[in-house]
Design an enzyme around this catalytic site. Structure first.
Site, PDB file in Angstrom:
ATOM      1  N   ASP A 119       0.812  -1.230   0.000  1.00 32.46           N
ATOM      2  CA  ASP A 119       0.000   0.000   0.000  1.00 32.46           C
ATOM      3  C   ASP A 119       0.840   1.272   0.000  1.00 32.46           C
ATOM      4  OD1 ASP A 119      -2.261  -1.630   0.105  1.00 32.46           O
ATOM      5  OD2 ASP A 119      -2.226  -1.672   2.284  1.00 32.46           O
ATOM      6  N   GLU A 120       1.996   1.217  -0.620  1.00 32.92           N
ATOM      7  CA  GLU A 120       2.892   2.382  -0.659  1.00 32.92           C
ATOM      8  C   GLU A 120       2.426   3.423  -1.682  1.00 32.92           C
ATOM      9  OE1 GLU A 120       3.848  -0.761  -1.195  1.00 32.92           O
ATOM     10  OE2 GLU A 120       5.332  -1.334   0.305  1.00 32.92           O
ATOM     11  N   GLY A 121       1.481   3.024  -2.539  1.00 32.29           N
ATOM     12  CA  GLY A 121       1.048   3.924  -3.625  1.00 32.29           C
ATOM     13  C   GLY A 121       1.592   3.450  -4.967  1.00 32.29           C
ATOM     14  N   LYS A 122       1.835   2.126  -5.079  1.00 31.29           N
ATOM     15  CA  LYS A 122       2.385   1.559  -6.321  1.00 31.29           C
ATOM     16  C   LYS A 122       1.449   1.815  -7.501  1.00 31.29           C
ATOM     17  CE  LYS A 122       2.406  -2.467  -4.331  1.00 31.29           C
ATOM     18  NZ  LYS A 122       2.052  -2.103  -2.938  1.00 31.29           N
ATOM     19  N   ASN A 141      -5.337 -10.279  -3.564  1.00 33.71           N
ATOM     20  CA  ASN A 141      -5.050  -9.705  -2.247  1.00 33.71           C
ATOM     21  C   ASN A 141      -4.606  -8.248  -2.419  1.00 33.71           C
ATOM     22  OD1 ASN A 141      -2.711 -10.617  -3.543  1.00 33.71           O
ATOM     23  ND2 ASN A 141      -1.680 -11.307  -1.697  1.00 33.71           N
ATOM     24  N   GLY A 168      -4.608  -4.353  -3.749  1.00 33.37           N
ATOM     25  CA  GLY A 168      -5.585  -3.309  -4.050  1.00 33.37           C
ATOM     26  C   GLY A 168      -4.800  -2.085  -4.471  1.00 33.37           C
ATOM     27  N   HIS A 169      -4.764  -1.805  -5.768  1.00 36.25           N
ATOM     28  CA  HIS A 169      -3.961  -0.699  -6.289  1.00 36.25           C
ATOM     29  C   HIS A 169      -4.896   0.411  -6.755  1.00 36.25           C
ATOM     30  CE1 HIS A 169      -0.472  -3.707  -7.207  1.00 36.25           C
ATOM     31  NE2 HIS A 169      -0.758  -3.613  -5.930  1.00 36.25           N
ATOM     32  N   THR A 170      -4.787   1.563  -6.107  1.00 35.19           N
ATOM     33  CA  THR A 170      -5.727   2.651  -6.364  1.00 35.19           C
ATOM     34  C   THR A 170      -5.132   3.654  -7.346  1.00 35.19           C
ATOM     35  OG1 THR A 170      -6.307   2.400  -4.042  1.00 35.19           O
ATOM     36  CG2 THR A 170      -7.220   4.321  -5.179  1.00 35.19           C
ATOM     37  N   GLN A 173       1.953  -6.062  -3.219  1.00 34.22           N
ATOM     38  CA  GLN A 173       2.444  -6.148  -1.822  1.00 34.22           C
ATOM     39  C   GLN A 173       3.747  -5.358  -1.668  1.00 34.22           C
ATOM     40  OE1 GLN A 173       1.340  -9.531  -3.287  1.00 34.22           O
ATOM     41  NE2 GLN A 173      -0.571  -8.593  -2.725  1.00 34.22           N
ATOM     42  N   LYS A 184       2.818  10.192  -0.488  1.00 33.49           N
ATOM     43  CA  LYS A 184       1.993  10.650   0.636  1.00 33.49           C
ATOM     44  C   LYS A 184       2.704  11.642   1.570  1.00 33.49           C
ATOM     45  CE  LYS A 184      -1.616   7.974   1.436  1.00 33.49           C
ATOM     46  NZ  LYS A 184      -2.581   6.888   1.665  1.00 33.49           N
ATOM     47  N   ASP A 205       2.264  14.709   1.558  1.00 34.57           N
ATOM     48  CA  ASP A 205       1.226  15.672   1.954  1.00 34.57           C
ATOM     49  C   ASP A 205       0.532  15.296   3.261  1.00 34.57           C
ATOM     50  OD1 ASP A 205       0.387  13.576   0.009  1.00 34.57           O
ATOM     51  OD2 ASP A 205      -1.619  14.248   0.596  1.00 34.57           O
TER      52      ASP A 205
HETATM   53  P1  GDP Z   1      -0.776   0.285  -3.548  1.00 37.71           P
HETATM   54  O1  GDP Z   1      -1.362  -0.975  -3.065  1.00 37.71           O
HETATM   55  O2  GDP Z   1       0.699   0.384  -3.292  1.00 37.71           O
HETATM   56  O3  GDP Z   1      -1.108   0.586  -4.988  1.00 37.71           O
HETATM   57  O4  GDP Z   1      -1.429   1.449  -2.673  1.00 37.71           O
HETATM   58  P2  GDP Z   1      -3.013   1.599  -2.307  1.00 37.71           P
HETATM   59  O5  GDP Z   1      -3.727   2.048  -3.520  1.00 37.71           O
HETATM   60  O6  GDP Z   1      -3.500   0.398  -1.621  1.00 37.71           O
HETATM   61  O7  GDP Z   1      -2.924   2.715  -1.195  1.00 37.71           O
HETATM   62  C1  GDP Z   1      -2.412   3.972  -1.444  1.00 37.71           C
HETATM   63  C2  GDP Z   1      -3.514   5.011  -1.209  1.00 37.71           C
HETATM   64  O8  GDP Z   1      -2.939   6.297  -1.124  1.00 37.71           O
HETATM   65  C3  GDP Z   1      -4.529   5.105  -2.320  1.00 37.71           C
HETATM   66  O9  GDP Z   1      -5.768   5.463  -1.766  1.00 37.71           O
HETATM   67  C4  GDP Z   1      -3.989   6.206  -3.217  1.00 37.71           C
HETATM   68  O10 GDP Z   1      -5.003   6.868  -3.962  1.00 37.71           O
HETATM   69  C5  GDP Z   1      -3.409   7.135  -2.186  1.00 37.71           C
HETATM   70  N1  GDP Z   1      -2.224   7.898  -2.602  1.00 37.71           N
HETATM   71  C6  GDP Z   1      -1.201   7.539  -3.417  1.00 37.71           C
HETATM   72  N2  GDP Z   1      -0.255   8.503  -3.438  1.00 37.71           N
HETATM   73  C7  GDP Z   1      -0.692   9.483  -2.611  1.00 37.71           C
HETATM   74  C8  GDP Z   1      -0.126  10.724  -2.171  1.00 37.71           C
HETATM   75  O11 GDP Z   1       0.971  11.113  -2.539  1.00 37.71           O
HETATM   76  N3  GDP Z   1      -0.860  11.456  -1.277  1.00 37.71           N
HETATM   77  C9  GDP Z   1      -2.080  11.052  -0.828  1.00 37.71           C
HETATM   78  N4  GDP Z   1      -2.724  11.823   0.039  1.00 37.71           N
HETATM   79  N5  GDP Z   1      -2.631   9.887  -1.220  1.00 37.71           N
HETATM   80  C10 GDP Z   1      -1.932   9.109  -2.077  1.00 37.71           C
HETATM   81  P1  IMO Z   2      -0.940  -4.206  -2.220  1.00 42.08           P
HETATM   82  O1  IMO Z   2      -0.488  -4.797  -3.533  1.00 42.08           O
HETATM   83  C1  IMO Z   2      -0.951  -4.589   2.136  1.00 42.08           C
HETATM   84  C2  IMO Z   2      -1.000  -8.663   3.754  1.00 42.08           C
HETATM   85  C3  IMO Z   2      -2.237  -9.119   4.502  1.00 42.08           C
HETATM   86  C4  IMO Z   2      -1.585 -10.052   5.502  1.00 42.08           C
HETATM   87  C5  IMO Z   2      -0.493 -10.727   4.684  1.00 42.08           C
HETATM   88  C6  IMO Z   2      -0.872 -12.080   4.096  1.00 42.08           C
HETATM   89  O2  IMO Z   2      -2.233  -3.489  -2.292  1.00 42.08           O
HETATM   90  O3  IMO Z   2       0.160  -3.434  -1.592  1.00 42.08           O
HETATM   91  P2  IMO Z   2      -2.434 -12.780   2.062  1.00 42.08           P
HETATM   92  O4  IMO Z   2      -3.892 -12.545   1.808  1.00 42.08           O
HETATM   93  O5  IMO Z   2      -1.547 -12.229   1.001  1.00 42.08           O
HETATM   94  O6  IMO Z   2      -2.132 -14.214   2.367  1.00 42.08           O
HETATM   95  O7  IMO Z   2      -2.118 -11.969   3.427  1.00 42.08           O
HETATM   96  O8  IMO Z   2      -0.200  -9.817   3.621  1.00 42.08           O
HETATM   97  N1  IMO Z   2      -1.257  -8.156   2.380  1.00 42.08           N
HETATM   98  C7  IMO Z   2      -1.199  -6.862   2.037  1.00 42.08           C
HETATM   99  N2  IMO Z   2      -0.983  -5.763   2.798  1.00 42.08           N
HETATM  100  N3  IMO Z   2      -1.104  -4.471   0.795  1.00 42.08           N
HETATM  101  C8  IMO Z   2      -1.279  -5.558   0.023  1.00 42.08           C
HETATM  102  O9  IMO Z   2      -1.267  -5.524  -1.325  1.00 42.08           O
HETATM  103  C9  IMO Z   2      -1.382  -6.822   0.644  1.00 42.08           C
HETATM  104  N4  IMO Z   2      -1.572  -8.083   0.201  1.00 42.08           N
HETATM  105  C10 IMO Z   2      -1.478  -8.883   1.268  1.00 42.08           C
HETATM  106  O10 IMO Z   2      -2.876  -8.042   5.137  1.00 42.08           O
HETATM  107  O11 IMO Z   2      -0.973  -9.317   6.516  1.00 42.08           O
HETATM  108 MG    MG Z   3      -2.904  -1.612  -1.822  1.00 39.77          MG
END
Ligand code: GDP
Ligand code: IMO
Ligand code: MG
Length: 426
Positions: free
Chosen positions: A13-16, A38, A40-42, A224, A331, A333
């Protein structure tokens, strides 16, 4: 520029997704190499939010071919649902999405087993997403898995599915003491999904290698993060695949010699969802403020993400195994709400100071974070469009992270939108 790998350098969830989408305008191919739904890329485009789970984030670009590589585990029902959603939003999928015929499939029973196991573990659970990721990879390694190519031969698929269904029912009833699954009840839907996906099945290994040979621009999208990698993460609190860049080679069938950029995505602070160690976690009011400001709720399960300070030894471990050529800080900001921002620069351990996250969770439990505190900037960054226009304390914070990571920071992100992405240090 043959292959760039995008890799999360924390716990996901780093913002990939945002960065993959941002870079996709210059790409011909975007390929996922591991994980499943598993992830979730936003991606946010003109205020509209799209969440991708299995489909590479490049799908939102007309000129990009999206590839689901052999290293991915493909939930048949989940993928069809996702394709329908994306198409419903006006994006083309058919003809633009290739699915590796060697990718293993996730069936409803994988998820049911995953959740049964988590329930039986009680307080020792891993906190999985419940999507059947671990059970699908376990079956793959045990050489009993069902692959996407099996969808081409209905009789083979039905036979393998029934065998697997019977095996799962034995485990569910005899080991976990829960109800059996009606195997036949899922079969019709699975066959329908298989028919829908069949035209997208492809020898993606040949596709990728031809794309490399013809000098196409290719982005390999990791899911991940390295701290969730089955080898390098906080085992057993990890996922069951290899998000580290090596996974891009085995997960796409490409040689390491074609990878020339490895871009690490790093959040300006730390989050984690699920169980497992997180030394800089703030289980307090400040952690809650960060969660609220950063919208830190899982894009897949909706769970609240644990929030805390930037953990340099943890990121350094991820960079060590990834060989990142550049970093994107996301992030930034979100930290505008703070007047002071602690950074964890090392850990105190019973045997002295360390600057690297240990691999063994019992060693991690012995570590105490060492903090230094940076001055906050306390003003909105979301409108900044050039790194040079960031307030000085924000620049100082980013430069300190760069020093601690030892890798140049190429970009800084100050909001979810494509436009809120600043080139840094050039
Ligand atoms: P991913 O799994 O690495 O793709 O990241 P996620 O999508 O799960 O989570 C990142 C969240 O932060 C999403 O809701 C993005 O829309 C949001 N996001 C990404 N970059 C930024 C940023 O620079 N600032 C803010 N406020 N939100 C961001
Ligand atoms: P993105 O691609 C954050 C975590 C789960 C759990 C562990 C094992 O959006 O960054 P799993 O269902 O893979 O067997 O769960 O890994 N996990 C994540 N945490 N972002 C993800 O994906 C994740 N995918 C799995 O919360 O701790
Ligand atoms: Mg994610």
């Amino acid at each position: 520029m043959p292959v760039t790998v995008i890799v999360g350098c924390q716990w996901g969830d780093e913002g990939k997704g945002k960065i993959v989408d941002y870079m996709s305008s210059k790409m011909d191919v975007v390929a996922r190499y591991q994980g499943g739904n598993n992830a979730g890329h936003t991606v946010v485009i003109n205020g509209e939010k799209y969440v991708l789970h299995l489909i590479p984030s490049g799908i939102l670009h007309d000129a990009v071919v999206s590839v689901i590589g052999n290293g991915v585990v493909v939930d048949l029902v989940g993928l069809v649902k996702e394709i329908n959603e994306i198409e419903g939003n006006g994006f083309e999928v058919e003809g633009k999405l290739l699915i590796s015929e060697q990718a293993h499939v996730i069936l409803p029973q994988h998820g049911i087993l995953d959740r049964a196991r988590e329930t039986s573990l009680g307080a020792k659970k891993i906190g999985t997403t419940g999507r059947g990721i671990g059970t699908a990879y376990a079956e793959k390694m045990a050489r009993r898995g069902i692959r996407a190519c099996d969808l081409r031969h209905k009789d083979t698929f039905v036979r393998k599915y029934r065998e697997f269904g019977a095996y799962c029912n034995e485990v569910l009833t005899k080991f976990f003491g829960v109800e059996a699954v009606d195997v036949e009840a899922h079969l019709e839907e699975l066959l329908k999904c298989g028919e829908r996906l069949k035209p997208m099945l492809s020898d993606t290994v040949t596709y990728m290698n031809n794309a490399i040979a013809s000098k196409k621009n290719i982005l390999a999208e990791g899911a991940q993060g390295v701290l969730l990698d089955v080898d390098f993460g906080t085992y057993p609190y990890v996922t069951s695949s290899s998000p580290a860049p090596g996974g891009a080679c085995t997960g796409l069938g490409i040689s390491p010699r074609h990878i020339n950029n490895i871009l690490g995505i790093v959040k300006a602070y730390t989050t984690r969802v699920g169980e497992g160690p997180m030394l800089t976690e703030q289980k307090n009011e400040v952690g809650e403020r960060i969660r609220k400001e950063g919208g830190e709720f899982g894009a897949t399960t909706g769970r609240a993400r644990r929030c805390g300070w930037f953990d340099a030894p943890a990121v350094r471990r991820a960079i060590q195994v990834s060989g990142c050529t550049g970093i994107v800080i996301t992030k930034l900001d979100v930290l505008s709400i703070l007047s002071e921002i602690p950074i964890c620069v090392g850990y105190e351990t019973p045997s002295g100071r360390t600057n690297l996250l240990p691999f063994d969770v019992s060693d991690i439990d012995q570590c105490k974070p060492i903090y230094e505190t940076m001055k906050g900037w306390e003003c909105d960054l979301s409108h900044v469009r050039e790194a040079g226009k960031l307030p000085q304390p924000a620049i100082d914070y980013v430069l300190r992270l760069q020093e601690l990571m030892g890798v140049p920071i190429d970009m800084v992100s100050v909001g979810p939108d494509r436009r809120q992405t600043l080139a840094f240090g050039k």
